[in-house]
Design an enzyme around this catalytic site. Structure first.
Site, short mmCIF file in Angstrom:
data_model
loop_
_atom_site.label_atom_id
_atom_site.label_comp_id
_atom_site.label_asym_id
_atom_site.label_seq_id
_atom_site.Cartn_x
_atom_site.Cartn_y
_atom_site.Cartn_z
N HIS A 1 50.48 50.54 43.70
CA HIS A 1 50.96 49.16 43.41
C HIS A 1 49.79 48.21 43.10
O HIS A 1 50.03 47.08 42.68
CB HIS A 1 51.87 48.61 44.51
CG HIS A 1 51.20 48.21 45.78
ND1 HIS A 1 51.75 47.32 46.68
CD2 HIS A 1 50.02 48.61 46.32
CE1 HIS A 1 50.94 47.17 47.71
NE2 HIS A 1 49.89 47.94 47.52
N ASP B 1 51.15 36.57 40.56
CA ASP B 1 50.79 37.49 41.65
C ASP B 1 49.54 36.97 42.35
O ASP B 1 48.66 36.39 41.71
CB ASP B 1 50.48 38.86 40.99
CG ASP B 1 50.48 40.03 41.97
OD1 ASP B 1 50.11 39.85 43.14
OD2 ASP B 1 50.84 41.15 41.53
N GLU C 1 58.24 43.30 45.55
CA GLU C 1 57.54 43.25 46.83
C GLU C 1 58.29 42.45 47.90
O GLU C 1 57.69 41.89 48.81
CB GLU C 1 56.10 42.73 46.68
CG GLU C 1 55.20 43.60 45.78
CD GLU C 1 54.51 44.79 46.49
OE1 GLU C 1 54.51 44.83 47.74
OE2 GLU C 1 53.97 45.67 45.77
N HIS D 1 55.21 46.87 43.56
CA HIS D 1 54.93 46.44 42.19
C HIS D 1 54.65 47.59 41.22
O HIS D 1 54.55 47.38 40.01
CB HIS D 1 53.76 45.43 42.19
CG HIS D 1 53.91 44.34 41.16
ND1 HIS D 1 53.19 43.16 41.21
CD2 HIS D 1 54.69 44.26 40.04
CE1 HIS D 1 53.54 42.40 40.16
NE2 HIS D 1 54.43 43.04 39.45
N ASP E 1 54.31 37.92 46.71
CA ASP E 1 53.13 37.56 47.51
C ASP E 1 52.30 36.45 46.87
O ASP E 1 51.33 35.99 47.44
CB ASP E 1 52.29 38.80 47.86
CG ASP E 1 51.56 39.43 46.68
OD1 ASP E 1 51.27 38.73 45.69
OD2 ASP E 1 51.28 40.64 46.77
N HIS F 1 47.48 39.02 43.52
CA HIS F 1 46.52 40.08 43.22
C HIS F 1 46.44 40.34 41.71
O HIS F 1 47.27 39.84 40.96
CB HIS F 1 46.95 41.38 43.93
CG HIS F 1 47.16 41.22 45.40
ND1 HIS F 1 48.38 40.93 45.95
CD2 HIS F 1 46.27 41.28 46.44
CE1 HIS F 1 48.26 40.83 47.27
NE2 HIS F 1 46.99 41.03 47.60
N ASP G 1 46.29 43.62 40.46
CA ASP G 1 46.99 44.89 40.20
C ASP G 1 46.40 45.63 39.01
O ASP G 1 47.12 46.27 38.23
CB ASP G 1 48.50 44.65 39.99
CG ASP G 1 49.18 44.18 41.27
OD1 ASP G 1 48.51 44.07 42.32
OD2 ASP G 1 50.40 43.93 41.23
MN LIG Z 1 51.51 42.81 42.60
#
Ligand SMILES: [Mn+2]
Length: 302
Positions: free
Chosen positions: A147, A130, A279, A100, A236, A132, A134
Site C-alpha cells: 500500500h 493522502d 484505508e 490503498h 489518513d 503519504h 505511496d
Molecule cells: Mn495511501
C-alpha cells in the site's frame, strides 16, 4: 457551478467494495467496506435523488492465507475488470477500500476503458489526496508493504505483476498526476516523484493557500491535457484527532469541512471519471466518526 453538468444525464453510481488489507502491515482495513455497507449510509444518498447501488465486494477466499504480492495482484485484476465494466455501461465507479493497494486495480481499470474508447494515446489525470506519497518500489520501501507503492506502480515503476495489471504500463503520465496533503514520506519515494516531475502539494502549502485554492489548481493541472481525471482519497490525509478510523494515522492533517467544501466545487464534474476512498479501519474508528466522513465525501462530490 458547472452548467454542463446539468445537461448531462445522471450517471448511476456503482459502489465497489474491496475487502483487502493484503497491502498493509495492519489488515484492519479489510473489513472497512463491509462495515460501511452494513451502516447502510449510502441508502440515504439514494433517497436524496442520487442513484447509488452497492454492486459487489471484491474479496479472496480467507484460507489458505495468500501471499501479499499474489493477493494484491489478483484483487487488482478483478477490480480493474469491474471498474472497466461499469464505465462501459455508463456508471460512475465509486471504489471503497480496503488498503490503498487497490488503487492499482481502480486506475488500471479506468485506463483499460480509455484504451478501448479513446485509444492508448489518450491521457488520464489523477488527484491523489493522502498523507503519504505511496510511491515506493520494492527497492526503496523500508516496510515492503504494497500500500506504499501503488502510485509508483501506476506510473510504471515496480513489480511487473503490479504495473501490467489489465493493460500495458504505464497507466499514468507523471505530468498528469498531483498529490495533495503529503506530510509523511521516505527519501526514496520523494526522489522518484521529484525525478519524474510530479506536482506535490505538501501539507505546508495546503495550510498556507487553503484546500480550495490547491484543489482548483490541481484540477486544472490534471485535466489540462487529459480526457478526464480521477480522485483517490486516502482517509489518513485527515487529522487523526478528527478522523481516528484509518490504517496509518499521521498528525496535523486536513479537517473534514475544508475538504468537503473544496470538493463541492467540483460536484458532478463530467470530467471526473471515478472516485476512490480507501484505508477506512473500523477497528480504530470511534462511534463511526470516520464512517461519517466517507459519507460526507461522497455527498460533496456525487
Ligand atoms: Mn495511501
Amino acid at each position: 457551478m458547472n452548467k454542463k453538468a446539468h445537461l448531462m444525464p445522471q450517471r448511476k453510481t456503482a459502489v465497489i467494495g474491496v475487502a483487502s488489507g493484503y497491502g498493509a502491515g495492519d489488515s484492519g482495513c479489510q473489513d472497512g467496506p463491509e462495515v460501511l455497507r452494513a451502516l447502510e449510509f449510502l441508502k440515504e444518498l439514494s433517497l436524496t435523488g442520487n442513484n447509488f447501488r452497492w454492486d459487489e465486494t471484491i474479496r479472496l477466499p480467507r484460507s489458505p492465507e495468500p501471499e501479499p504480492m499474489t493477493a494484491v495482484r489478483d484483487i487488482a485484476q478483478q477490480l480493474a475488470a469491474t471498474v472497466a465494466y461499469h464505465l462501459a455501461t455508463g456508471d460512475f465507479p465509486l471504489v471503497i477500500g480496503g488498503d490503498h493497494s487497490c488503487a492499482i486495480g481502480t486506475w488500471s481499470g479506468v485506463r483499460a476503458h480509455l484504451n478501448t474508447t479513446s485509444g492508448p494515446d489518450s491521457r488520464l489525470g489523477l488527484i491523489w489526496i493522502d498523507a503519504h506519497m505511496d510511491s515506493h518500489t520494492s527497492l526503496t520501501s523500508p516496510s515492503q508493504n504494497i500500500h506504499g507503492m501503488p502510485l509508483a506502480c501506476l506510473m510504471g515503476h515496480g513489480d511487473p505483476q503490479l504495473t501490467e495489471v489489465a493493460c500495458a504500463s504505464p497507466k499514468l503520465r507523471p505530468e498528469d498526476v498531483c498529490l495533495i496533503g503529503v506530510r509523511s514520506f521516505e527519501w526514496g519515494e520523494a526522489d522518484l516523484l521529484q525525478t519524474l516531475g510530479v506536482r506535490v502539494y505538501f501539507m505546508d502549502e495546503v495550510n498556507l493557500r487553503g484546500m480550495s485554492a490547491v484543489l482548483n489548481e490541481a484540477r486544472s493541472h490534471v485535466s489540462q491535457a487529459t480526457i478526464g481525471y480521477g480522485i483517490s482519497i486516502d482517509l489518513d490525509v485527515f487529522d487523526p484527532q478528527e478522523e481516528p478510523g484509518v490504517g496509518t494515522p499521521v498528525p496535523n492533517g486536513l479537517l473534514r469541512a475544508e475538504v468537503t467544501d473544496a470538493l463541492a466545487s467540483i460536484h458532478s464534474d463530467p470530467q471526473l471519471l471515478a472516485l476512490e476512498i480507501v484505508e477506512y479501519n473500523p477497528y480504530r474508528d470511534i462511534h463511526f466518526t470516520t464512517a461519517q466522513a466517507v459519507y460526507d465525501l461522497c455527498r460533496s462530490l456525487i
